[in-house]
Design a protein around this motif. Structure first.
Motif, PDB file in Angstrom:
ATOM      1  N   ALA A   2      24.791  43.294 -21.798  1.00 42.90           N
ATOM      2  CA  ALA A   2      25.331  44.648 -21.878  1.00 42.90           C
ATOM      3  C   ALA A   2      26.846  44.562 -22.051  1.00 42.90           C
ATOM      4  N   ILE A   3      27.371  45.290 -23.033  1.00 42.77           N
ATOM      5  CA  ILE A   3      28.812  45.297 -23.296  1.00 42.77           C
ATOM      6  C   ILE A   3      29.304  46.731 -23.214  1.00 42.77           C
ATOM      7  N   THR A   4      30.298  46.956 -22.374  1.00 43.93           N
ATOM      8  CA  THR A   4      30.829  48.303 -22.162  1.00 43.93           C
ATOM      9  C   THR A   4      32.331  48.304 -22.390  1.00 43.93           C
ATOM     10  N   GLN A   5      32.807  49.246 -23.198  1.00 44.88           N
ATOM     11  CA  GLN A   5      34.255  49.355 -23.405  1.00 44.88           C
ATOM     12  C   GLN A   5      34.868  50.059 -22.205  1.00 44.88           C
ATOM     13  N   THR A   6      35.885  49.453 -21.628  1.00 46.88           N
ATOM     14  CA  THR A   6      36.510  50.008 -20.423  1.00 46.88           C
ATOM     15  C   THR A   6      37.924  50.516 -20.665  1.00 46.88           C
ATOM     16  N   VAL A  18      28.151  41.889 -19.397  1.00 43.69           N
ATOM     17  CA  VAL A  18      27.195  41.484 -18.370  1.00 43.69           C
ATOM     18  C   VAL A  18      26.060  40.728 -19.063  1.00 43.69           C
ATOM     19  N   ILE A  19      25.885  39.454 -18.683  1.00 45.86           N
ATOM     20  CA  ILE A  19      24.796  38.639 -19.230  1.00 45.86           C
ATOM     21  C   ILE A  19      23.853  38.328 -18.071  1.00 45.86           C
ATOM     22  N   THR A  20      22.608  38.747 -18.204  1.00 40.38           N
ATOM     23  CA  THR A  20      21.662  38.598 -17.090  1.00 40.38           C
ATOM     24  C   THR A  20      21.328  37.140 -16.831  1.00 40.38           C
ATOM     25  N   ASN A  21      20.889  36.904 -15.606  1.00 41.45           N
ATOM     26  CA  ASN A  21      20.535  35.548 -15.195  1.00 41.45           C
ATOM     27  C   ASN A  21      19.398  34.992 -16.048  1.00 41.45           C
ATOM     28  N   SER A  22      18.438  35.863 -16.392  1.00 35.18           N
ATOM     29  CA  SER A  22      17.296  35.406 -17.203  1.00 35.18           C
ATOM     30  C   SER A  22      17.748  34.985 -18.598  1.00 35.18           C
ATOM     31  N   GLU A  23      18.707  35.706 -19.176  1.00 36.06           N
ATOM     32  CA  GLU A  23      19.216  35.338 -20.501  1.00 36.06           C
ATOM     33  C   GLU A  23      19.903  33.972 -20.443  1.00 36.06           C
ATOM     34  N   ILE A  24      20.668  33.764 -19.399  1.00 35.70           N
ATOM     35  CA  ILE A  24      21.374  32.490 -19.256  1.00 35.70           C
ATOM     36  C   ILE A  24      20.377  31.346 -19.083  1.00 35.70           C
ATOM     37  N   ASN A  25      19.344  31.579 -18.244  1.00 32.43           N
ATOM     38  CA  ASN A  25      18.342  30.534 -17.997  1.00 32.43           C
ATOM     39  C   ASN A  25      17.608  30.151 -19.276  1.00 32.43           C
ATOM     40  N   ARG A  68      30.236  29.550 -21.501  1.00 31.95           N
ATOM     41  CA  ARG A  68      31.374  29.648 -22.418  1.00 31.95           C
ATOM     42  C   ARG A  68      30.943  30.179 -23.783  1.00 31.95           C
ATOM     43  N   GLU A  69      29.860  29.631 -24.311  1.00 30.16           N
ATOM     44  CA  GLU A  69      29.384  30.053 -25.632  1.00 30.16           C
ATOM     45  C   GLU A  69      28.914  31.498 -25.616  1.00 30.16           C
ATOM     46  N   SER A  70      28.259  31.915 -24.517  1.00 26.52           N
ATOM     47  CA  SER A  70      27.740  33.287 -24.433  1.00 26.52           C
ATOM     48  C   SER A  70      28.876  34.301 -24.428  1.00 26.52           C
ATOM     49  N   VAL A  71      29.905  34.026 -23.642  1.00 31.92           N
ATOM     50  CA  VAL A  71      31.048  34.947 -23.586  1.00 31.92           C
ATOM     51  C   VAL A  71      31.792  34.954 -24.918  1.00 31.92           C
ATOM     52  N   ASP A  72      31.954  33.769 -25.527  1.00 29.42           N
ATOM     53  CA  ASP A  72      32.636  33.693 -26.834  1.00 29.42           C
ATOM     54  C   ASP A  72      31.867  34.472 -27.893  1.00 29.42           C
ATOM     55  N   ASN A  73      30.530  34.313 -27.900  1.00 28.21           N
ATOM     56  CA  ASN A  73      29.702  35.034 -28.879  1.00 28.21           C
ATOM     57  C   ASN A  73      29.741  36.537 -28.644  1.00 28.21           C
ATOM     58  N   SER A  96      32.752  37.466 -12.197  1.00 28.06           N
ATOM     59  CA  SER A  96      31.891  36.907 -11.148  1.00 28.06           C
ATOM     60  C   SER A  96      30.731  36.153 -11.784  1.00 28.06           C
ATOM     61  N   PHE A  97      30.405  35.011 -11.177  1.00 26.48           N
ATOM     62  CA  PHE A  97      29.243  34.255 -11.643  1.00 26.48           C
ATOM     63  C   PHE A  97      28.841  33.237 -10.582  1.00 26.48           C
ATOM     64  N   GLU A  98      27.646  33.377 -10.124  1.00 31.85           N
ATOM     65  CA  GLU A  98      27.038  32.420  -9.204  1.00 31.85           C
ATOM     66  C   GLU A  98      25.700  32.013  -9.789  1.00 31.85           C
ATOM     67  N   GLU A  99      25.336  30.766  -9.615  1.00 28.05           N
ATOM     68  CA  GLU A  99      24.069  30.281 -10.164  1.00 28.05           C
ATOM     69  C   GLU A  99      22.920  31.118  -9.597  1.00 28.05           C
ATOM     70  N   GLY A 100      22.103  31.621 -10.509  1.00 26.30           N
ATOM     71  CA  GLY A 100      20.980  32.469 -10.104  1.00 26.30           C
ATOM     72  C   GLY A 100      21.300  33.952 -10.160  1.00 26.30           C
ATOM     73  N   GLU A 101      22.553  34.306 -10.496  1.00 24.08           N
ATOM     74  CA  GLU A 101      22.950  35.707 -10.583  1.00 24.08           C
ATOM     75  C   GLU A 101      23.456  36.021 -11.984  1.00 24.08           C
ATOM     76  N   ASP A 102      23.604  37.348 -12.239  1.00 26.47           N
ATOM     77  CA  ASP A 102      24.120  37.780 -13.539  1.00 26.47           C
ATOM     78  C   ASP A 102      25.585  37.359 -13.693  1.00 26.47           C
ATOM     79  N   LEU A 103      25.972  37.138 -14.948  1.00 29.02           N
ATOM     80  CA  LEU A 103      27.368  36.798 -15.257  1.00 29.02           C
ATOM     81  C   LEU A 103      28.114  38.064 -15.634  1.00 29.02           C
ATOM     82  N   LYS A 104      29.272  38.273 -15.009  1.00 27.84           N
ATOM     83  CA  LYS A 104      30.125  39.404 -15.362  1.00 27.84           C
ATOM     84  C   LYS A 104      31.457  38.862 -15.855  1.00 27.84           C
ATOM     85  N   ALA A 105      31.858  39.324 -17.014  1.00 29.53           N
ATOM     86  CA  ALA A 105      33.128  38.880 -17.587  1.00 29.53           C
ATOM     87  C   ALA A 105      33.791  40.065 -18.274  1.00 29.53           C
TER      88      ALA A 105
END
Length: 490
Positions: A2-6, A18-25, A68-73, A96-105
């Motif tokens: 999910a990408i939101t303009q702030t 926001v990249i979900t944990n399942s997408e990363i896995n 890194r690649e996910s955020v760059d893409n 924020s990013f912890e293994e097993g949780e969603d990535l927020k950047a």
């Protein structure tokens, strides 16, 4: 994902990713499976390593790559979908990013401003021209002859005089101690050439062959060797030989010694060379007119990042003692000082005005180049590189290697080429009127110091801001008139 303009403020844009944990896995699993197919680990046949083993061995490394690649893409896709052209490299931050949780950047970027290119065909440029005179050619040929004049040993013994070339041995001492670089034997020195330390040549006037003389001099305060600057020295000198210039006649024979067929051919070649020099000087004058006129015509928001970078560059030139790029030069708190540290308020204002003008001109020229498909070809950069290499005879390989291994150095070569191509393009469109001037007028250089550039920058910045305000006011008045017309119709 999910990408939101702030943020959308001026040229600044910010987005939250926001990249979900399942997408990363899923991405991690794909990478691990690909590694397992090619892995060659002890105890396993090539390509038969279990994914679980690969995960234990490379899991954290692969996870880092995926993040890194996910955020760059995500950054790249967002820029493309929103048709945003960055003015500088986007800044990416993991919130924020912890293994097993969603990535927020989040990533922030400054985009290129939108503006209209002025009508280049309406620019009026006064091109100064100079007619090469016979006197100018003759003077140049005479100068060449003096530079190629030979010498001969004097036939009758006499003291050295101004214009003579003396062959000398010398040993320089400061406080009675010889210093490095202060000794030579068989050195040829033309008296009156002012090629040696001030006072040294005068000390040899009237001296005869074979006699020793102690020449006392004082090194200049700005002498390149700091250990000698401002110090008094004595040069123990002996004249071994005195030579005088050979009288040279400027004729066909002289021209042949320079590889020309005759004197007429030499003068023709000199005339062509002078013409090229005048044409280049004329072009530089025309270029400055173009830049000044363009700087006064268009106003638009400037990317803060580019403006800050240029501001810092200007401050470095105005305030070199700050050395902001030197991490060893820190203040009491261990921080690298700002480029403008210690500068007066007026100096900072001047630097700011110059930065605005330079960035505005740079963006405007780049847009003219982009819209008119003006490009720097490989051959252009290669030719510029070869010209630069020729400046360092004997070091060609080192210079070539430097350029090959430093893309930034190549970029520094292509930048001026790109600008020159754009200037040539504008000159073809502009209304150019020739004006015959004297040689002195043509080469009368406008001082390019920062103080004068600041005055020019303030003037153009004020002018474009005024035009911008007037344009904005006209638009508002126009809208009010339209509203009135609409009410009247109703």
């Amino acid at each position: 994902m999910a990408i939101t303009q702030t943020l959308s403020e001026g040229l600044k844009r910010e987005f939250e990713v926001v990249i979900t944990n399942s997408e990363i896995n899923k991405l991690v699993d794909v990478k691990l499976e690909n590694i397992a197919k090619e892995a060659n680990l002890p105890g396993f046949r090539p390509g038969k390593v279990p994914v679980s083993v690969v995960k234990n061995r490379f899991g954290k490394q692969v996870l880092g790559e995926v993040v890194r690649e996910s955020v760059d893409n995500a950054t790249k896709d967002t820029m493309e979908k929103n048709k945003l052209t960055p003015s500088s490299q986007p800044k990416i931050e993991i919130i924020s990013f912890e293994e097993g949780e969603d990535l927020k950047a989040k990533f922030s970027v400054e985009i290129m401003p939108e503006f209209e290119i002025p009508d280049l065909s309406s620019l009026e440029i006064i091109k100064p021209t100079v007619k090469v005179t016979e006197k100018e050619v003759n003077d140049a040929v005479e100068k060449i002859s003096k530079e190629n004049i030979g010498t001969k040993k004097i036939e009758k013994a006499r003291p050295a005089k101004n214009g003579d070339t003396v062959v000398i041995d010398f040993l320089g001492k400061v406080d009675g101690i010889a210093f490095d670089g202060g000794e030579a034997k068989g050195h040829n020195l033309k008296l009156g050439s002012n090629s040696f330390i001030p006072g040294f040549e005068d000390g040899l006037l009237g001296c005869e062959v074979g006699k020793k003389v102690n020449v006392e001099v004082t090194f200049p305060e700005d002498y390149q060797a700091k250990n000698l600057s401002g110090k008094k020295a004595v040069f123990e000198t002996i004249i071994n030989e005195i030579k005088e210039d050979i009288e040279l006649v400027i004729n066909d024979e002289f021209a042949k010694t320079l590889g020309m067929e005759d004197l007429k051919s030499l003068k023709s070649a000199v005339s062509d060379q002078i013409t090229k020099q005048h044409d280049q000087a004329s072009r530089e004058k025309s270029k400055r007119q173009i830049l000044d006129k363009l700087a006064d015509t268009v106003s638009f928001d400037l990317p803060e990042t580019l403006e800050k970078e240029e501001y810092n560059n200007i401050c470095k030139a105005m305030n070199p003692n700050a050395k902001p790029d030197d991490t060893s030069n820190t203040d009491e708190e261990g921080q690298v000082p700002e480029a403008d540290k210690g500068m007066k308020k007026e100096e900072k204002q001047d630097a700011s005005e110059i930065a605005k003008r330079r960035v505005r001109l740079g963006l405007l020229l780049s847009e003219i180049g982009r819209k008119n498909n003006i490009k720097v070809e490989e051959e252009d950069t290669r030719n510029a590189m070869m010209k630069e290499i020729q400046k360092y005879p004997g070091q060609e390989k080192q210079v070539m290697d430097y350029f090959k291994n430093n893309p930034d150095a190549q970029q520094q070569l292509s930048g001026p080429i790109f600008e020159d191509k754009i200037i040539d393009f504008i000159l073809e469109l502009a209304i150019t009127k020739e004006k015959v001037v004297s040689v002195e007028e043509l080469y009368e250089q406008e001082e390019l110091d920062l103080n004068k550039e600041a005055v020019k920058a303030k003037k153009s910045n004020k002018l474009v801001n005024k035009n911008n305000v007037e344009k904005s006011t006209k638009n508002k008045v126009s809208k009010k008139v339209q509203k009135v017309d609409t009410k009247t119709k109703k």
